[in-house]
Scaffold this motif. Structure first.
Motif, PDB file in Angstrom:
ATOM      1  N   MET A  57       0.922  -1.105   0.080  1.00  0.00           N
ATOM      2  CA  MET A  57       0.024   0.078  -0.147  1.00  0.00           C
ATOM      3  C   MET A  57       0.874   1.405   0.136  1.00  0.00           C
ATOM      4  O   MET A  57       0.495   2.317  -0.777  1.00  0.00           O
ATOM      5  CB  MET A  57      -1.022  -0.098   1.122  1.00  0.00           C
ATOM      6  N   VAL A  58       1.829   1.226   0.791  1.00  0.00           N
ATOM      7  CA  VAL A  58       2.970   2.526   0.829  1.00  0.00           C
ATOM      8  C   VAL A  58       3.412   2.575  -0.599  1.00  0.00           C
ATOM      9  O   VAL A  58       3.477   3.754  -1.032  1.00  0.00           O
ATOM     10  CB  VAL A  58       4.041   2.104   2.061  1.00  0.00           C
ATOM     11  N   GLU A  59       3.988   1.469  -1.099  1.00  0.00           N
ATOM     12  CA  GLU A  59       4.589   1.593  -2.506  1.00  0.00           C
ATOM     13  C   GLU A  59       3.385   1.922  -3.590  1.00  0.00           C
ATOM     14  O   GLU A  59       4.046   2.869  -4.302  1.00  0.00           O
ATOM     15  CB  GLU A  59       5.293   0.391  -2.737  1.00  0.00           C
ATOM     16  N   MET A  60       2.284   1.622  -3.482  1.00  0.00           N
ATOM     17  CA  MET A  60       1.559   2.090  -4.503  1.00  0.00           C
ATOM     18  C   MET A  60       0.982   3.488  -4.206  1.00  0.00           C
ATOM     19  O   MET A  60       0.913   4.168  -5.384  1.00  0.00           O
ATOM     20  CB  MET A  60       0.051   1.223  -4.122  1.00  0.00           C
ATOM     21  N   LEU A  61       1.198   4.131  -3.119  1.00  0.00           N
ATOM     22  CA  LEU A  61       0.906   5.756  -2.951  1.00  0.00           C
ATOM     23  C   LEU A  61       2.119   6.233  -3.563  1.00  0.00           C
ATOM     24  O   LEU A  61       1.963   7.495  -4.205  1.00  0.00           O
ATOM     25  CB  LEU A  61       0.823   6.000  -1.600  1.00  0.00           C
ATOM     26  N   ARG A  62       3.416   5.935  -3.575  1.00  0.00           N
ATOM     27  CA  ARG A  62       4.571   6.232  -4.011  1.00  0.00           C
ATOM     28  C   ARG A  62       4.762   6.167  -5.439  1.00  0.00           C
ATOM     29  O   ARG A  62       5.222   7.192  -6.067  1.00  0.00           O
ATOM     30  CB  ARG A  62       5.792   5.756  -3.364  1.00  0.00           C
ATOM     31  N   MET A  63       3.855   5.453  -5.953  1.00  0.00           N
ATOM     32  CA  MET A  63       3.760   5.190  -7.477  1.00  0.00           C
ATOM     33  C   MET A  63       3.125   6.383  -8.411  1.00  0.00           C
ATOM     34  O   MET A  63       3.088   6.648  -9.334  1.00  0.00           O
ATOM     35  CB  MET A  63       3.234   4.030  -7.946  1.00  0.00           C
ATOM     36  N   ARG A  64       2.271   7.018  -7.243  1.00  0.00           N
ATOM     37  CA  ARG A  64       1.176   7.917  -7.856  1.00  0.00           C
ATOM     38  C   ARG A  64       1.862   9.389  -7.979  1.00  0.00           C
ATOM     39  O   ARG A  64       2.447   9.931  -7.211  1.00  0.00           O
ATOM     40  CB  ARG A  64      -0.176   8.380  -6.741  1.00  0.00           C
ATOM     41  N   ALA A  65       2.048   9.617  -9.179  1.00  0.00           N
ATOM     42  CA  ALA A  65       3.054  10.709  -9.570  1.00  0.00           C
ATOM     43  C   ALA A  65       2.312  12.029  -9.228  1.00  0.00           C
ATOM     44  O   ALA A  65       2.804  13.204  -8.799  1.00  0.00           O
ATOM     45  CB  ALA A  65       3.020  10.986 -11.188  1.00  0.00           C
ATOM     46  N   ASP A  66       0.923  11.901  -9.004  1.00  0.00           N
ATOM     47  CA  ASP A  66      -0.079  13.199  -8.463  1.00  0.00           C
ATOM     48  C   ASP A  66      -0.407  13.267  -7.005  1.00  0.00           C
ATOM     49  O   ASP A  66      -1.479  13.682  -6.734  1.00  0.00           O
ATOM     50  CB  ASP A  66      -1.243  13.062  -9.556  1.00  0.00           C
ATOM     51  N   PHE A  67       0.194  12.187  -6.452  1.00  0.00           N
ATOM     52  CA  PHE A  67      -0.229  12.155  -4.962  1.00  0.00           C
ATOM     53  C   PHE A  67      -0.084  13.525  -4.220  1.00  0.00           C
ATOM     54  O   PHE A  67       1.225  14.162  -4.187  1.00  0.00           O
ATOM     55  CB  PHE A  67       0.697  11.234  -4.416  1.00  0.00           C
ATOM     56  N   THR A 110     -11.540   4.953  -6.156  1.00  0.00           N
ATOM     57  CA  THR A 110     -11.748   5.039  -7.646  1.00  0.00           C
ATOM     58  C   THR A 110     -10.475   5.952  -8.198  1.00  0.00           C
ATOM     59  O   THR A 110      -9.665   5.539  -9.096  1.00  0.00           O
ATOM     60  CB  THR A 110     -12.994   5.756  -8.089  1.00  0.00           C
ATOM     61  N   SER A 111     -10.039   6.772  -7.279  1.00  0.00           N
ATOM     62  CA  SER A 111      -8.806   7.543  -7.640  1.00  0.00           C
ATOM     63  C   SER A 111      -7.640   7.081  -7.457  1.00  0.00           C
ATOM     64  O   SER A 111      -6.643   7.090  -8.416  1.00  0.00           O
ATOM     65  CB  SER A 111      -8.887   9.090  -7.082  1.00  0.00           C
ATOM     66  N   LEU A 112      -7.435   6.111  -6.571  1.00  0.00           N
ATOM     67  CA  LEU A 112      -6.352   5.363  -6.432  1.00  0.00           C
ATOM     68  C   LEU A 112      -6.264   4.469  -7.535  1.00  0.00           C
ATOM     69  O   LEU A 112      -5.144   4.262  -8.229  1.00  0.00           O
ATOM     70  CB  LEU A 112      -6.376   4.535  -5.067  1.00  0.00           C
ATOM     71  N   LYS A 113      -7.202   3.665  -7.816  1.00  0.00           N
ATOM     72  CA  LYS A 113      -7.265   2.609  -8.946  1.00  0.00           C
ATOM     73  C   LYS A 113      -7.035   3.475 -10.105  1.00  0.00           C
ATOM     74  O   LYS A 113      -6.003   2.710 -10.727  1.00  0.00           O
ATOM     75  CB  LYS A 113      -8.458   2.050  -9.190  1.00  0.00           C
ATOM     76  N   GLU A 114      -7.388   4.717 -10.499  1.00  0.00           N
ATOM     77  CA  GLU A 114      -7.173   5.300 -11.652  1.00  0.00           C
ATOM     78  C   GLU A 114      -5.789   5.790 -11.901  1.00  0.00           C
ATOM     79  O   GLU A 114      -5.051   5.664 -12.855  1.00  0.00           O
ATOM     80  CB  GLU A 114      -8.213   6.249 -12.093  1.00  0.00           C
ATOM     81  N   SER A 115      -5.206   6.289 -10.816  1.00  0.00           N
ATOM     82  CA  SER A 115      -3.910   6.596 -10.739  1.00  0.00           C
ATOM     83  C   SER A 115      -2.659   5.511 -11.085  1.00  0.00           C
ATOM     84  O   SER A 115      -1.587   6.054 -11.319  1.00  0.00           O
ATOM     85  CB  SER A 115      -3.677   7.312  -9.564  1.00  0.00           C
ATOM     86  N   ILE A 116      -2.939   4.403 -10.651  1.00  0.00           N
ATOM     87  CA  ILE A 116      -2.135   3.265 -10.735  1.00  0.00           C
ATOM     88  C   ILE A 116      -2.343   2.452 -12.083  1.00  0.00           C
ATOM     89  O   ILE A 116      -1.277   1.553 -12.416  1.00  0.00           O
ATOM     90  CB  ILE A 116      -2.085   2.520  -9.568  1.00  0.00           C
ATOM     91  N   ALA A 117      -3.287   2.976 -12.887  1.00  0.00           N
ATOM     92  CA  ALA A 117      -3.757   1.889 -14.117  1.00  0.00           C
ATOM     93  C   ALA A 117      -2.900   2.282 -15.219  1.00  0.00           C
ATOM     94  O   ALA A 117      -2.388   3.372 -15.310  1.00  0.00           O
ATOM     95  CB  ALA A 117      -5.164   2.104 -14.108  1.00  0.00           C
TER      96      ALA A 117
END
Length: 81
Positions: free
Chosen positions: A31-41, A74-81
């Motif tokens: 989960m932490v790594e997923m958040l870091r993958m989001r360029a727009d976080f 939904t925004s989490l899902k779309e940001s890593i898709a």
């Protein structure tokens, strides 16, 4: 994680609590790594969303809490898709 667990506890559903408690230790790092993958976080926006969710739950506004949760996931899902 404490916030998310408090939300699960607020549901007063022991099955959900058990699932959450079994799930989190195994996927926390992911989960932490997923958040870091989001360029727009945007940490401030994320905290604001969680605050609004807390307020909706405290006000027992189930529609608002559901909408906020759905928007967040939904925004989490779309940001890593």
């Amino acid at each position: 994680m404490a916030f998310h667990r408090a939300v699960v506890l607020a549901a007063h559903n022991p099955l959900l609590v058990g699932l959450f408690d079994g799930f989190v230790p195994r996927v926390r790092q992911t989960m932490v790594e997923m958040l870091r993958m989001r360029a727009d976080f945007d940490e401030d926006a994320d905290h604001t969303l969680h605050r609004l969710l807390h307020e909706a739950i405290a006000a027992r506004d189930t529609a608002a809490a559901a909408d906020l949760s759905r928007h967040h996931l939904t925004s989490l899902k779309e940001s890593i898709a």
